[in-house]
Design a protein around this motif. Structure first.
Motif, PDB file in Angstrom:
ATOM      1  N   GLY A 117       0.844  -1.188   0.000  1.00  0.00           N
ATOM      2  CA  GLY A 117       0.000   0.000   0.000  1.00  0.00           C
ATOM      3  C   GLY A 117       0.876   1.233   0.000  1.00  0.00           C
ATOM      4  N   PHE A 118       0.652   2.135  -0.952  1.00  0.00           N
ATOM      5  CA  PHE A 118       1.410   3.379  -1.063  1.00  0.00           C
ATOM      6  C   PHE A 118       0.611   4.447  -0.326  1.00  0.00           C
ATOM      7  CE2 PHE A 118       2.065   7.415  -3.332  1.00  0.00           C
ATOM      8  CZ  PHE A 118       3.439   7.527  -3.337  1.00  0.00           C
ATOM      9  N   GLY A 119       1.055   4.800   0.873  1.00  0.00           N
ATOM     10  CA  GLY A 119       0.378   5.826   1.669  1.00  0.00           C
ATOM     11  C   GLY A 119       1.292   7.020   1.847  1.00  0.00           C
ATOM     12  N   LEU A 120       0.834   8.201   1.440  1.00  0.00           N
ATOM     13  CA  LEU A 120       1.628   9.423   1.531  1.00  0.00           C
ATOM     14  C   LEU A 120       1.070  10.283   2.659  1.00  0.00           C
ATOM     15  CD1 LEU A 120       3.899  11.089   0.196  1.00  0.00           C
ATOM     16  CD2 LEU A 120       2.154  12.100  -1.267  1.00  0.00           C
ATOM     17  N   THR A 129      -2.682  11.030   0.408  1.00  0.00           N
ATOM     18  CA  THR A 129      -3.230  10.200  -0.658  1.00  0.00           C
ATOM     19  C   THR A 129      -2.739   8.773  -0.468  1.00  0.00           C
ATOM     20  OG1 THR A 129      -3.570  10.016  -3.051  1.00  0.00           O
ATOM     21  CG2 THR A 129      -1.360  10.601  -2.304  1.00  0.00           C
ATOM     22  N   GLN A 130      -3.367   7.842  -1.163  1.00  0.00           N
ATOM     23  CA  GLN A 130      -2.934   6.451  -1.075  1.00  0.00           C
ATOM     24  C   GLN A 130      -3.424   5.684  -2.286  1.00  0.00           C
ATOM     25  OE1 GLN A 130      -4.729   3.334  -0.258  1.00  0.00           O
ATOM     26  NE2 GLN A 130      -6.689   4.314  -0.654  1.00  0.00           N
ATOM     27  N   THR A 131      -2.751   4.589  -2.586  1.00  0.00           N
ATOM     28  CA  THR A 131      -3.179   3.662  -3.629  1.00  0.00           C
ATOM     29  C   THR A 131      -2.498   2.320  -3.381  1.00  0.00           C
ATOM     30  OG1 THR A 131      -3.524   3.372  -6.009  1.00  0.00           O
ATOM     31  CG2 THR A 131      -1.360   4.188  -5.322  1.00  0.00           C
ATOM     32  N   GLN A 132      -2.857   1.338  -4.154  1.00  0.00           N
ATOM     33  CA  GLN A 132      -2.255   0.012  -4.058  1.00  0.00           C
ATOM     34  C   GLN A 132      -1.051  -0.075  -4.985  1.00  0.00           C
ATOM     35  OE1 GLN A 132      -3.732  -1.491  -1.140  1.00  0.00           O
ATOM     36  NE2 GLN A 132      -3.178  -3.243  -2.352  1.00  0.00           N
ATOM     37  N   ASP A 140      -2.052   5.108 -10.990  1.00  0.00           N
ATOM     38  CA  ASP A 140      -1.616   6.497 -11.087  1.00  0.00           C
ATOM     39  C   ASP A 140      -2.275   7.317  -9.988  1.00  0.00           C
ATOM     40  OD1 ASP A 140      -0.199   5.872 -13.383  1.00  0.00           O
ATOM     41  OD2 ASP A 140      -1.864   6.369 -14.708  1.00  0.00           O
ATOM     42  N   VAL A 141      -1.467   8.138  -9.328  1.00  0.00           N
ATOM     43  CA  VAL A 141      -1.958   9.052  -8.295  1.00  0.00           C
ATOM     44  C   VAL A 141      -1.493  10.452  -8.670  1.00  0.00           C
ATOM     45  CG1 VAL A 141      -1.848   9.694  -5.861  1.00  0.00           C
ATOM     46  CG2 VAL A 141      -1.862   7.298  -6.497  1.00  0.00           C
ATOM     47  N   TYR A 142      -2.438  11.379  -8.764  1.00  0.00           N
ATOM     48  CA  TYR A 142      -2.128  12.764  -9.109  1.00  0.00           C
ATOM     49  C   TYR A 142      -2.212  13.624  -7.857  1.00  0.00           C
ATOM     50  CZ  TYR A 142      -3.078  11.011 -13.767  1.00  0.00           C
ATOM     51  OH  TYR A 142      -3.056  10.274 -14.927  1.00  0.00           O
ATOM     52  N   ILE A 143      -1.224  14.480  -7.676  1.00  0.00           N
ATOM     53  CA  ILE A 143      -1.226  15.353  -6.499  1.00  0.00           C
ATOM     54  C   ILE A 143      -0.450  16.625  -6.822  1.00  0.00           C
ATOM     55  CG2 ILE A 143       0.819  14.318  -5.461  1.00  0.00           C
ATOM     56  CD1 ILE A 143      -0.630  14.714  -2.735  1.00  0.00           C
ATOM     57  N   THR A 144      -0.883  17.710  -6.213  1.00  0.00           N
ATOM     58  CA  THR A 144      -0.153  18.972  -6.256  1.00  0.00           C
ATOM     59  C   THR A 144       0.007  19.407  -4.811  1.00  0.00           C
ATOM     60  OG1 THR A 144      -1.127  19.538  -8.386  1.00  0.00           O
ATOM     61  CG2 THR A 144      -0.135  21.333  -7.135  1.00  0.00           C
ATOM     62  N   PHE A 145       1.219  19.453  -4.325  1.00  0.00           N
ATOM     63  CA  PHE A 145       1.466  19.814  -2.931  1.00  0.00           C
ATOM     64  C   PHE A 145       1.208  21.307  -2.723  1.00  0.00           C
ATOM     65  CE2 PHE A 145       4.082  15.991  -3.441  1.00  0.00           C
ATOM     66  CZ  PHE A 145       3.637  15.251  -2.350  1.00  0.00           C
TER      67      PHE A 145
END
Length: 174
Positions: A117-120, A129-132, A140-145
């Motif tokens: 599990g990818f947990g940020l 955010t998180q994904t498998q 794909d996970v999209y994010i803008t800090f």
């Protein structure tokens, strides 16, 4: 914010259900002679059921209208910074770990071996955010800090004896 709304709505629904069950329990001790239900109550029950279905459908559509979550937003036609993330027992291989505030990022997350599990998380350990991370598949996970800081990546799926040491850091600067 969304977690707070979900918590409050869940609490209200639980209180309503508790009240209904309480009324049923209190009424169950009363003795009454059997009376056939009048036809008007069947009509009312059908109406209430239809209204309930329409309300729940509206709530579902309203809450899911922005799917998929975290849609990419690009400024002036520029694409996001693509970051390849590969999970393996017991670490992360990340193509880039330093970013700027306001920079759109696309994490492409996969795994070499088993599910991870990818947990940020931000510096206060709030999940951002998180994904498998799965073998032979890329999420794909999209994010803008929005804020600078040190963000931590943790594995959210038990993957073996050293699962607890599977961490990485991302640094976001002004």
């Amino acid at each position: 914010m969304i977690q707070t709304v979900a918590w409050v709505v869940s609490l209200i629904v639980m209180l309503i259900m508790t009240a209904v069950f309480g009324v049923v329990v209190l009424k169950s001790t009363e003795r009454r002679d059997y009376e056939p239900i009048k036809k008007k109550w069947y009509k009312a029950r059908s109406l209430y059921g239809a209204v309930l279905i329409i309300v729940m459908l509206a709530v579902t559509i309203y809450t899911l209208r922005d799917l998929p979550y975290n849609q990419p937003v690009y400024s002036a036609g520029a694409g996001p910074t693509v970051v390849e993330v590969e999970a393996m027992q017991f670490g992360w291989e990340i193509s880039q770990t330093e970013f700027k505030v306001g920079e759109p990022i696309e994490f492409r997350v996969t795994s070499q071996d088993v599910n991870h599990g990818f947990g940020l998380y931000d510096d206060e350990m709030n999940m951002v955010t998180q994904t498998q991370a799965m073998p032979d598949y890329t999420n794909d996970v999209y994010i803008t800090f929005d804020e600078p800081g040190t963000y931590e990546i943790l594995c959210l799926e038990y993957c073996g004896l050293a699962h607890h040491v599977m961490t990485a850091e991302i640094i976001v600067t002004e």
